[in-house]
Design an enzyme around this catalytic site. Structure first.
Site, PDB file in Angstrom:
ATOM      1  CG  ASP A 149      -3.198   7.964  -2.062  1.00 43.24           C
ATOM      2  OD1 ASP A 149      -3.221   8.496  -0.937  1.00 43.24           O
ATOM      3  OD2 ASP A 149      -2.842   6.789  -2.256  1.00 43.24           O
ATOM      4  NE  ARG A 193      -0.233   1.742   3.478  1.00 41.81           N
ATOM      5  CZ  ARG A 193       0.779   2.581   3.592  1.00 41.81           C
ATOM      6  NH1 ARG A 193       2.028   2.155   3.789  1.00 41.81           N
ATOM      7  NH2 ARG A 193       0.599   3.870   3.517  1.00 41.81           N
ATOM      8  N   GLY A 194       0.206   2.402  -0.174  1.00 42.04           N
ATOM      9  CA  GLY A 194       0.948   3.636  -0.358  1.00 42.04           C
ATOM     10  C   GLY A 194       1.081   3.857  -1.858  1.00 42.04           C
ATOM     11  CB  ALA A 195       0.309   6.826  -3.942  1.00 43.10           C
ATOM     12  CG  ASN A 204      -2.925  11.678   1.849  1.00 39.59           C
ATOM     13  OD1 ASN A 204      -2.412  10.707   1.302  1.00 39.59           O
ATOM     14  ND2 ASN A 204      -2.585  12.039   3.081  1.00 39.59           N
ATOM     15  CE  LYS A 205      -5.510   5.783   3.905  1.00 33.80           C
ATOM     16  NZ  LYS A 205      -6.393   4.836   3.156  1.00 33.80           N
ATOM     17  NE  ARG A 211      -6.060   0.677  -2.063  1.00 32.33           N
ATOM     18  CZ  ARG A 211      -5.482   1.322  -1.045  1.00 32.33           C
ATOM     19  NH1 ARG A 211      -4.180   1.242  -0.851  1.00 32.33           N
ATOM     20  NH2 ARG A 211      -6.210   2.044  -0.200  1.00 32.33           N
ATOM     21  CD  GLN A 269      -3.571   2.845   6.523  1.00 32.94           C
ATOM     22  OE1 GLN A 269      -4.219   3.230   7.493  1.00 32.94           O
ATOM     23  NE2 GLN A 269      -4.141   2.553   5.364  1.00 32.94           N
TER      24      GLN A 269
END
Ligand code: MRU
Length: 342
Positions: A231, A49-51, A241-242, A89, A190
């Site tokens: 992202d 995970r993470g862009a 973003n998150k 995703r 996270q």
């Protein structure tokens, strides 16, 4: 700088392994990725995970797919694989950016060694983008300053220095003393599981807080700035973003604190006009309910959109782009034009 951390993505002689981030920090284990289905599952379930990391993993997954099929059928397989990977995703632009870059190459040169080299180049470039972000943002981290961050935009989400963490790692290496507050980042934690762990491993002074504590800390004068990852940054400068990032931006506006976003040029989406046009991933309610009251409904959008008006600036590999400046995003538009030509 953070050499004690396990690598997020390992690629050795055509074999792909992904650190299973769902098990961190308790367990360090790797998933072997031999098929497209395994790659899609790892991305969809946030094992990786993470862009930037999902872009890198998807590029290598394309190389894995290419290795499993004869040259005559390779392009058709890769076109199908690209669709499947991108659908795993929808929000982070790095995923489609990396997959489309692999496809562009495949259309002109289908040789396996070229495709593998392209995936390796995407990975290598990511390391240097992070380092450039660190160099361009390091001066913001002054002695004694207190930085709040959200989610994980660190080494685990990218490579080596991470994005939002790159200025922190470089300042720490230069001997600057500062503090970091990490939002725990509900529902998948996270911040608690990854950011707090990775910064502590590097010897950085980090304090974990619940997401709901940020306002109080700011009201008490305990925070000097927010730095988050992203992202996707759209053409007008909106930041995706998150979930919970928007809360912090609104708070920064209220308390007149700088709100910075670390953004490698691979996360800038010149094609999408604004955040309103971005597909926000909706994840299962079970992640929010976490075993409680199954008869209760729950919402679980994984990301939010922070309007450009609330952003102080982007820390990018092309420099610190302050939104108050004229044409602040011009360097990223240049980068996007160069990438689409290559
Ligand atoms: O759902 P995740 O864990 O993939 O979300 C990650 C984030 O929102 C990060 O802040 C973002 O991808 C930037 S990573 C450098």
């Amino acid at each position: 700088v953070n050499s004690t951390l396990p690598a997020t993505v390992i690629w050795q002689q055509g074999q792909l392994q992904l650190l299973d981030q769902r098990r961190l920090p308790e367990q360090i284990s790797y998933l072997e990725i031999n098929t497209l289905a395994q790659a899609c599952e790892a991305i969809r379930t946030l094992a990786v995970r993470g862009a930037p990391a999902i872009g890198i993993a998807a590029a290598y997954a394309m190389a894995v797919v290419a290795g499993g099929v004869a040259e005559a059928r390779r392009l058709a397989e890769l076109e199908a694989a690209a669709q499947a990977l991108q659908a795993a995703r929808p929000t982070a632009v790095n995923l489609s950016w990396a997959v489309q870059r692999m496809l562009r190459l495949a259309r002109s040169d289908i040789r396996l060694e070229r495709l593998r080299a392209e995936a390796e180049a995407i990975h290598d470039e990511d390391r240097s983008l992070c380092r450039a972000i660190g160099v361009n943002g390091q001066h913001l981290i002054t002695p004694g300053c207190r930085v709040l961050t959200h989610c994980n935009a660190g080494a685990l989400a990218v490579s080596e220095l991470g994005t939002a963490t790159a200025p922190l790692y470089l300042a720490h290496a230069a001997g600057v003393e500062f503090r970091v507050f990490a939002d725990e980042t509900r529902p998948l934690l996270q911040g608690a599981r990854l950011t707090a762990w990775e910064l502590a491993q590097a010897g950085i002074d980090v304090t974990l807080i619940c997401d709901s504590m940020a306002a109080t800390l700011m009201a008490q004068g305990e925070i000097d700035m927010v730095i988050v990852g992203t992202d996707r940054v759209t053409r007008n400068g909106d930041v995706v973003n998150k979930i919970g990032t928007l809360n912090l931006a609104v708070l920064c506006h209220h308390y007149q604190l700088p709100f910075y976003v670390a953004c490698p040029s691979s996360t800038f989406d010149a094609q999408t006009p604004s955040g309103a046009a971005v597909h926000i991933e909706q994840r299962p309610a079970s992640e929010v309910l976490d075993g409680r009251a199954a008869q209760v409904k729950a919402l679980n959008p994984a990301f939010d959109v922070t309007p450009a008006a609330l952003v102080t600036g982007l820390i990018t590999d092309r420099g610190l782009l302050r939104y108050a400046d004229a044409n602040p995003l011009a360097p990223l538009l240049d980068a996007a034009t160069q990438t689409s030509r290559s």
